[in-house]
Design a protein around this motif. Structure first.
Motif, PDB file in Angstrom:
ATOM      1  N   PHE A 165       0.844  -1.210   0.000  1.00 55.94           N
ATOM      2  CA  PHE A 165       0.000   0.000   0.000  1.00 55.94           C
ATOM      3  C   PHE A 165       0.875   1.256   0.000  1.00 55.94           C
ATOM      4  CE2 PHE A 165      -2.129   3.386   2.419  1.00 55.94           C
ATOM      5  CZ  PHE A 165      -3.303   3.529   1.696  1.00 55.94           C
ATOM      6  N   ASN A 169       0.391   3.042  -3.390  1.00 55.90           N
ATOM      7  CA  ASN A 169      -0.580   4.114  -3.200  1.00 55.90           C
ATOM      8  C   ASN A 169       0.040   5.414  -2.701  1.00 55.90           C
ATOM      9  OD1 ASN A 169      -1.994   1.431  -2.930  1.00 55.90           O
ATOM     10  ND2 ASN A 169      -3.796   2.737  -2.910  1.00 55.90           N
ATOM     11  N   LYS A 170       1.146   5.315  -1.984  1.00 52.53           N
ATOM     12  CA  LYS A 170       1.759   6.502  -1.408  1.00 52.53           C
ATOM     13  C   LYS A 170       3.119   6.852  -2.015  1.00 52.53           C
ATOM     14  CE  LYS A 170      -1.611   7.334   1.350  1.00 52.53           C
ATOM     15  NZ  LYS A 170      -2.439   8.563   1.148  1.00 52.53           N
ATOM     16  N   GLY A 387      -8.277   4.427   3.362  1.00 52.03           N
ATOM     17  CA  GLY A 387      -8.276   3.314   2.427  1.00 52.03           C
ATOM     18  C   GLY A 387      -8.659   2.006   3.091  1.00 52.03           C
TER      19      GLY A 387
END
Length: 390
Positions: A165, A169-170, A387
């Motif tokens: 993640f 995502n980051k 999320g």
């Protein structure tokens, strides 16, 4: 009425003087047996640094037992929790579990903290007493024996997903990983590291420290030298807050992540602006996914004027007595004695539990459960969900 009591009545009719007190005592004894509570054990930290979690977890246990009993109990019998302190220390935990089994004769007990769970597992297996681990997350728990089950997903669930993640995502590419040198820290940190690397990231520092340390300057300087764009801290809450505080004091402002232990409003209050941006995982549903959670939070506000410390953990602790109650009911409905062997078999037979605050929990053959992972970030002084991974 028992034959013994009938014979006593006959004696009375024949002129024998039997004290009415004796008959009354016998009657009360019969009623007590009929209404005997169904006991289960709980061992959690009520004193020491980890009591910040244990006290609220035990409140969740007490409320659950209260609610179960108000709803009629189990076949008309009340549920009773025998709660003991283990201070999050293995040696204290061993003493507590021995007392629950040998003195209180419980067929099932609940406990938490990976180091304690690992230490007391041999006792559960040897005495054939069902143990439910609630909140401990070391992956080794799945291998601790026939009588050890976890109602809480292990680190390979959330830590296995947090690394990918953060990478995908980051946009994080270089991670430093700091972890406390015991079961929870070692295992959780390894799972995060492996998941981050598998996703494409690079771990530039992987460093352990001893619990209850007060000065983390050397550790923080190593982080600074490794120049990561994120730091994952797998620790106990007191250490987490201290490490982050020292990082911020030395001007390190990179992204920080942790697991559910850092889901703590007191941590935000202590760190102030230094907490902004911290991302943590949670393994319990949010308000959006559980209709009972708003009422549960209102209950805390009414009783304590605050949210519980470690909200997701308390959700699992509230639900644990509901699992225990269903096991007792299954055993009693089957006409069996509620001992550890029969309680374990009941869990195997039922397998799926629809619970008030954690939704559906399904026990797999390896004694574990799987749940969605929720990601929360500190924004404007509060945790906000950012999320969810299935």
């Amino acid at each position: 009425m028992s034959n013994f009591k009938l014979n006593l009545m006959k004696y009375l009719n024949k002129g024998f003087k039997v004290s009415a007190i004796v008959l009354s005592a016998l009657s009360l004894a019969g009623e007590t047996k009929a209404e005997e509570t169904l006991k289960f054990g709980v061992a959690d930290p009520l004193t020491g640094p980890a009591a910040i979690y244990g006290k609220d977890q035990m409140q969740a246990i007490r409320w659950a037992v209260e609610d179960i009993n108000k709803a009629g109990g189990i076949n008309g019998r009340k549920l009773e929790a025998i709660i003991l302190d283990h201070q999050a220390k293995p040696e204290v935990g061993i003493n507590a579990i021995n007392r629950l089994i040998n003195v209180h004769k419980v067929p099932v007990f609940i406990t938490a903290f990976s180091n304690v769970v690992k230490a007391v597992a041999p006792i559960a297996n040897r005495t054939k007493t069902l143990m439910l681990s609630v909140g401990a997350n070391a992956p080794i728990i799945k291998s601790l024996g026939d009588y050890v089950y976890t109602t809480f997903p292990l680190a390979d669930v959330d830590m296995g997903k947090l690394g990918p993640f953060m990478y995908k995502n980051k946009g994080k590419r270089k991670a430093a990983v700091l972890y406390v040198n015991h079961e929870t820290g070692i295992d959780g940190a390894k799972v995060f590291r492996d998941g981050f690397i598998k996703a494409g990231g690079k771990v530039v520092l992987f460093e352990a420290y001893e619990q209850e340390r007060s000065d983390f300057t050397g550790l923080v300087l190593k982080v600074k030298a490794s120049n990561p764009d994120m730091v994952h801290i797998h620790s106990v809450i007191r250490d987490f807050t201290a490490i982050v505080a020292q990082m911020r004091q030395l001007g390190l402002k990179m992204q920080i992540t942790s697991y559910q232990t850092a889901f703590n409003p007191k941590m935000i209050k202590q760190l102030g602006s230094g907490a902004e941006g911290i991302i943590v995982t949670a393994l319990a549903p949010s308000v959006a996914d559980n209709a009972n959670l708003p009422g549960y939070l209102k209950r805390w506000q009414k009783a304590y004027n605050r949210e519980p410390i470690g909200l997701p953990y308390t959700q699992y602790f509230y639900d644990a007595p509901h699992i225990v109650a269903r096991l007792f009911k299954k055993v009693l409905d089957d006409g069996k004695i509620p001992n550890g062997q029969n309680m374990r078999q009941a869990l195997i037979d039922i397998k799926t539990f629809d619970l008030p605050l954690t939704n559906r929990v399904v026990f797999a053959d390896d004694h574990t459960v799987d749940k969605p992972v929720y990601y929360w970030q500190v924004k404007d002084g509060k945790f906000q969900q950012i999320g969810k991974s299935k």
